[in-house]
Design an enzyme around this catalytic site. Sequence first.
Site, PDB file in Angstrom:
ATOM      1  N   ASN A 187     -72.363  -5.480  -5.004  1.00 35.93           N
ATOM      2  CA  ASN A 187     -71.697  -5.143  -3.852  1.00 35.93           C
ATOM      3  C   ASN A 187     -70.004  -5.582  -4.154  1.00 35.93           C
ATOM      4  O   ASN A 187     -69.335  -4.759  -3.424  1.00 35.93           O
ATOM      5  CB  ASN A 187     -72.168  -5.664  -2.533  1.00 35.93           C
ATOM      6  CG  ASN A 187     -72.119  -7.286  -2.582  1.00 35.93           C
ATOM      7  OD1 ASN A 187     -72.152  -7.907  -3.928  1.00 35.93           O
ATOM      8  ND2 ASN A 187     -72.327  -7.877  -1.438  1.00 35.93           N
TER       9      ASN A 187
ATOM     10  N   GLY B  18     -76.620 -13.139  -5.034  1.00 36.31           N
ATOM     11  CA  GLY B  18     -77.701 -12.291  -4.741  1.00 36.31           C
ATOM     12  C   GLY B  18     -78.714 -12.525  -3.856  1.00 36.31           C
ATOM     13  O   GLY B  18     -78.215 -13.600  -2.884  1.00 36.31           O
ATOM     14  N   SER B  19     -79.783 -12.206  -3.730  1.00 36.37           N
ATOM     15  CA  SER B  19     -80.814 -12.658  -2.538  1.00 36.37           C
ATOM     16  C   SER B  19     -81.496 -13.934  -2.811  1.00 36.37           C
ATOM     17  O   SER B  19     -81.494 -14.575  -3.953  1.00 36.37           O
ATOM     18  CB  SER B  19     -81.853 -11.597  -2.849  1.00 36.37           C
ATOM     19  OG  SER B  19     -82.785 -11.736  -3.887  1.00 36.37           O
TER      20      SER B  19
ATOM     21  N   GLU C 288     -81.415  -9.605   6.710  1.00 35.46           N
ATOM     22  CA  GLU C 288     -80.132  -9.176   6.607  1.00 35.46           C
ATOM     23  C   GLU C 288     -80.133  -7.621   6.751  1.00 35.46           C
ATOM     24  O   GLU C 288     -80.883  -7.135   6.143  1.00 35.46           O
ATOM     25  CB  GLU C 288     -79.443  -9.385   5.578  1.00 35.46           C
ATOM     26  CG  GLU C 288     -78.473 -10.548   5.335  1.00 35.46           C
ATOM     27  CD  GLU C 288     -78.016 -10.817   3.959  1.00 35.46           C
ATOM     28  OE1 GLU C 288     -78.890 -10.927   2.947  1.00 35.46           O
ATOM     29  OE2 GLU C 288     -76.660 -11.147   3.658  1.00 35.46           O
TER      30      GLU C 288
ATOM     31  N   GLU D  69     -75.189 -18.443  -4.550  1.00 37.95           N
ATOM     32  CA  GLU D  69     -74.489 -17.814  -3.427  1.00 37.95           C
ATOM     33  C   GLU D  69     -75.694 -16.724  -3.041  1.00 37.95           C
ATOM     34  O   GLU D  69     -75.457 -16.009  -3.702  1.00 37.95           O
ATOM     35  CB  GLU D  69     -73.378 -17.502  -3.412  1.00 37.95           C
ATOM     36  CG  GLU D  69     -72.324 -17.155  -2.363  1.00 37.95           C
ATOM     37  CD  GLU D  69     -72.157 -15.742  -2.094  1.00 37.95           C
ATOM     38  OE1 GLU D  69     -72.948 -15.056  -1.465  1.00 37.95           O
ATOM     39  OE2 GLU D  69     -71.306 -15.179  -2.819  1.00 37.95           O
ATOM     40  N   LEU D  70     -76.560 -17.127  -1.880  1.00 37.10           N
ATOM     41  CA  LEU D  70     -77.674 -16.396  -1.744  1.00 37.10           C
ATOM     42  C   LEU D  70     -77.318 -15.359  -0.272  1.00 37.10           C
ATOM     43  O   LEU D  70     -76.164 -15.674   0.245  1.00 37.10           O
ATOM     44  CB  LEU D  70     -78.885 -17.325  -1.736  1.00 37.10           C
ATOM     45  CG  LEU D  70     -78.922 -17.997  -2.941  1.00 37.10           C
ATOM     46  CD1 LEU D  70     -80.463 -18.816  -2.895  1.00 37.10           C
ATOM     47  CD2 LEU D  70     -78.910 -16.966  -4.208  1.00 37.10           C
TER      48      LEU D  70
ATOM     49  N   CYS E  32     -72.587 -10.219   1.859  1.00 35.59           N
ATOM     50  CA  CYS E  32     -73.701 -11.178   2.140  1.00 35.59           C
ATOM     51  C   CYS E  32     -73.025 -11.976   3.394  1.00 35.59           C
ATOM     52  O   CYS E  32     -73.872 -12.816   3.819  1.00 35.59           O
ATOM     53  CB  CYS E  32     -73.742 -12.285   1.014  1.00 35.59           C
ATOM     54  SG  CYS E  32     -72.183 -12.787   0.536  1.00 35.59           S
TER      55      CYS E  32
ATOM     56  N   PRO F 104     -73.975  -8.179 -15.532  1.00 34.21           N
ATOM     57  CA  PRO F 104     -73.429  -7.819 -14.023  1.00 34.21           C
ATOM     58  C   PRO F 104     -74.639  -7.106 -13.526  1.00 34.21           C
ATOM     59  O   PRO F 104     -75.738  -7.013 -14.163  1.00 34.21           O
ATOM     60  CB  PRO F 104     -72.373  -6.598 -14.380  1.00 34.21           C
ATOM     61  CG  PRO F 104     -72.894  -6.160 -15.785  1.00 34.21           C
ATOM     62  CD  PRO F 104     -73.241  -7.571 -16.517  1.00 34.21           C
ATOM     63  N   ALA F 105     -74.522  -6.471 -12.406  1.00 35.75           N
ATOM     64  CA  ALA F 105     -75.886  -5.701 -11.645  1.00 35.75           C
ATOM     65  C   ALA F 105     -75.962  -4.511 -12.612  1.00 35.75           C
ATOM     66  O   ALA F 105     -74.930  -3.988 -13.103  1.00 35.75           O
ATOM     67  CB  ALA F 105     -75.505  -5.462 -10.016  1.00 35.75           C
TER      68      ALA F 105
HETATM   69  C1  SIN Z   1     -70.562 -11.145  -1.148  1.00 36.69           C
HETATM   70  O1  SIN Z   1     -70.983 -10.377  -0.291  1.00 36.69           O
HETATM   71  O2  SIN Z   1     -71.400 -11.629  -1.878  1.00 36.69           O
HETATM   72  C2  SIN Z   1     -69.081 -12.034  -1.195  1.00 36.69           C
HETATM   73  C3  SIN Z   1     -68.353 -11.230  -0.298  1.00 36.69           C
HETATM   74  C4  SIN Z   1     -66.952 -12.115  -0.352  1.00 36.69           C
HETATM   75  O3  SIN Z   1     -66.340 -12.562  -1.482  1.00 36.69           O
HETATM   76  O4  SIN Z   1     -66.155 -11.634   0.405  1.00 36.69           O
END
Ligand code: SIN
Length: 470
Positions: free
Chosen positions: A138, A216-217, A372, A238-239, A272, A162-163
């Site tokens: 994303n 990610g998730s 989500e 960071e999930l 996220c 990367p993804a």
């Molecule tokens: C994310 O959606 O993982 C990060 C969003 C952000 O840094 O603003």
Amino acid sequence: MGLRTLSDLHRKDLFQSKGFINDEWMGAADVDHAAEAAHTAFKSFKKTSARQRAKWLRKWYDLCIENADDLALILTLENGKTLAEAKGEVLYGASFLDWFAGEAERTHGELIPTANLNQRIITMKQPIGVAALLAPWNFPIAMITRKAGAAFAAGCTAVVKPAGETPLSCLAQAVLAKEAGFPKGCMNVVLTLNNVSEVGEALCKSKLIKKLSFTGSTRVGKLLASQCAGSLKKLSLELGGNSPFIVFDDAKIETAVEACIMAKFRNSGQTCVTANRIFVQDKIYDAFAEALTEKIKTLKVGDGREDGVFVGPMTHERAVEKAIGHINDAKSHGASVILGGEAFQPNNLKGYFLQPTVLTNMSEKALTTREEVFAPVVALYRFKTEEEVLEKTNAVDVGLGSFIITENMPRMWRVAEALEVGMVGVNIGLLSASENPFGGVKESGYGREGGRQGIDEYLQIKSIFMNVAS
Ligand code: SIN
């Protein structure tokens, strides 16, 4: 003028399609080879001065700015976000390089006062080693630079994954990092598509890799944490989130609408920290729902390269299917669809488009209360009291972002302190800035990215305990 394509890139060499290991472009995803290269590079990179690393980071930042149009075009073509948003992400991504260039030189140990006057303790911070950096689709630029900027500032080298959906932006960053002067083997990129779980596991199990950072998730975060247990790697995760966006009845409607558009429609709802459960206090509910819906009706949906388009396509077909599932489930629990609600093809465009959707009268029983909705779907829940909304917002397993819209300062403090999340936005719909320690609590993970704290994720502390008696 027609819509821009890859042939319009000013710098054709920014478009790469192979992995990058030890400064060479390679076909296969070879984690061992990449980890070896990063490990060898680390032996000398860890001895470079913070000032030198800051210079390389600043040069990389300058190159991102110089090539912002090309980077934005590559990003729009692979992810679908609008060119304006892509340009915003290039600048946001580059800002981490600038920020960590500063942090590199400001990071140091301390002298600790001791109880025994014949002793002294000093601490030093040292780079942890090779870092595996696993980024999502994303934000294919900003999530790379947020991790790699901190890692390089600390003196770590990296294997970046990367993804599978969005490798091109990351590879363009590898071109620029090399050009900025980072030594051979500092930044390695392994690509995946169908073999993502094998590559993830190999990164987790590699003994040469000492740190893993993943965005990610929650499901995948838990899997990676279990796979890293054998080598006890330091982790930053960071999930997933389920951000509450709370509009109190003292809010200014225009502020609430503007913040909600930003928090919900950025990246077509695929962030996220997207506003997932929008709680609106009884007295202001109808007025807010109407003003927000009127605003959303003006948002143009289409090809991200077209002027004026505000909402681009979703990155995956399955994202559209999932959102339709959420909408149908909400309806079955009594919600009304007052705008949108369907997949569609604006101007017969190919792509995964969903009409911007507004759902009112949301029930707590709806799936979106717990899951989500990674899509441009606004779900409006009604509440009466501050106590009630706090109880509802905290009754989930995750806690990443949150937003409060209020003009009442004491209430702002009470609610901000009581929310079980890592970040609170007040009268704002964005939590993203290189200075902000970005991250969550509960099952949204641990560790912080960006901010003064971001570099510490890549450092370990060594203490030196001295007898200074003569
Ligand atoms: C994310 O959606 O993982 C990060 C969003 C952000 O840094 O603003």
